[in-house]
Design a protein around this motif. Structure first.
Motif, PDB file in Angstrom:
ATOM      1  N   THR A 106       0.840   2.856 -11.333  1.00 54.78           N
ATOM      2  CA  THR A 106       0.676   2.293  -9.988  1.00 54.78           C
ATOM      3  C   THR A 106       0.334   0.814 -10.059  1.00 54.78           C
ATOM      4  OG1 THR A 106      -0.004   4.450  -9.131  1.00 54.78           O
ATOM      5  CG2 THR A 106      -0.593   2.517  -7.813  1.00 54.78           C
ATOM      6  N   ARG A 114       1.764   6.672  -7.040  1.00 51.96           N
ATOM      7  CA  ARG A 114       0.679   7.547  -7.494  1.00 51.96           C
ATOM      8  C   ARG A 114       0.972   9.010  -7.162  1.00 51.96           C
ATOM      9  NH1 ARG A 114      -3.811   9.768  -8.221  1.00 51.96           N
ATOM     10  NH2 ARG A 114      -5.619   8.886  -9.209  1.00 51.96           N
ATOM     11  N   THR A 115       1.414   9.266  -5.949  1.00 54.15           N
ATOM     12  CA  THR A 115       1.691  10.641  -5.526  1.00 54.15           C
ATOM     13  C   THR A 115       2.791  11.277  -6.370  1.00 54.15           C
ATOM     14  OG1 THR A 115       0.988  10.202  -3.261  1.00 54.15           O
ATOM     15  CG2 THR A 115       2.492  12.055  -3.583  1.00 54.15           C
ATOM     16  N   ALA A 143       0.842  -1.203   0.000  1.00 54.12           N
ATOM     17  CA  ALA A 143       0.000   0.000   0.000  1.00 54.12           C
ATOM     18  C   ALA A 143       0.876   1.252   0.000  1.00 54.12           C
ATOM     19  CB  ALA A 143      -0.945  -0.001   1.198  1.00 54.12           C
ATOM     20  N   LYS A 144       1.963   1.230   0.749  1.00 56.56           N
ATOM     21  CA  LYS A 144       2.902   2.357   0.787  1.00 56.56           C
ATOM     22  C   LYS A 144       3.531   2.573  -0.593  1.00 56.56           C
ATOM     23  CE  LYS A 144       7.136   1.783   2.074  1.00 56.56           C
ATOM     24  NZ  LYS A 144       8.434   1.567   2.674  1.00 56.56           N
ATOM     25  N   ARG A 202       2.249   1.697  -3.542  1.00 54.63           N
ATOM     26  CA  ARG A 202       1.227   2.223  -4.458  1.00 54.63           C
ATOM     27  C   ARG A 202       1.003   3.710  -4.227  1.00 54.63           C
ATOM     28  NH1 ARG A 202      -0.891  -3.069  -3.589  1.00 54.63           N
ATOM     29  NH2 ARG A 202      -2.128  -2.371  -1.820  1.00 54.63           N
ATOM     30  N   GLN A 203       0.923   4.133  -2.976  1.00 53.69           N
ATOM     31  CA  GLN A 203       0.725   5.552  -2.674  1.00 53.69           C
ATOM     32  C   GLN A 203       1.928   6.375  -3.129  1.00 53.69           C
ATOM     33  OE1 GLN A 203      -2.099   7.021  -1.531  1.00 53.69           O
ATOM     34  NE2 GLN A 203      -1.032   8.925  -1.994  1.00 53.69           N
ATOM     35  N   ASP A 247      -2.550   5.943 -12.466  1.00 56.93           N
ATOM     36  CA  ASP A 247      -3.194   4.710 -12.005  1.00 56.93           C
ATOM     37  C   ASP A 247      -2.617   3.493 -12.730  1.00 56.93           C
ATOM     38  OD1 ASP A 247      -4.823   6.101 -10.236  1.00 56.93           O
ATOM     39  OD2 ASP A 247      -6.569   6.083 -11.567  1.00 56.93           O
TER      40      ASP A 247
END
Length: 127
Positions: free
Chosen positions: A39, A22-23, A15-16, A18-19, A36
């Motif tokens: 990601t 994306r960021t 999750a980290k 992916r964030q 997206d």
């Protein structure tokens, strides 16, 4: 510009990752729908790392010449490109085939740190 970098070592890190992608991808100018895609591609590669290698990996992200570039580096072996999409009833094997189809360019090579998969997406999305 120096690349942005993060590491991952366990499933809880996905999750980290992916964030992070994306960021920074949107911050580098990649439109949200393209961020997206990047990601998703990085998540597939990082998941493969955690399932098929000992240890984790590194993700580096930067922009150059109208593209966002992303390296996913791990200690696994060289992966082959040009994969066919597995049959609908296959249980595994879609990750790299998906990555190749959603990125504008994918390259795999041996690197000092292990194997590097370099992904590229054009900022303008003209592809």
């Amino acid at each position: 510009m120096s690349p942005y970098e993060t590491t991952y070592a366990e499933p809880g890190d996905l999750a980290k990752v992916r964030q992070f992608v994306r960021t920074h991808a949107t911050g580098l100018g990649l439109p949200e729908h393209r961020a997206d895609l990047l990601t998703l591609a990085v998540s597939e590669l990082a998941t493969n790392t955690l399932q098929h290698t000992a240890g984790g990996g590194v993700v580096r992200l930067w922009s150059s010449d109208g593209r966002v570039l992303c390296d996913v580096i791990d200690g696994g072996g060289i992966r082959t490109l040009g994969r066919r999409m597995p049959a609908a009833d296959a249980l595994r094997g879609r990750g790299l085939a998906i990555v190749e189809r959603i990125c504008d360019e994918v390259d795999v090579e041996a690197a000092e740190e292990g194997t590097r998969v370099r992904l590229a997406l054009d900022l303008d999305g003209a592809r």
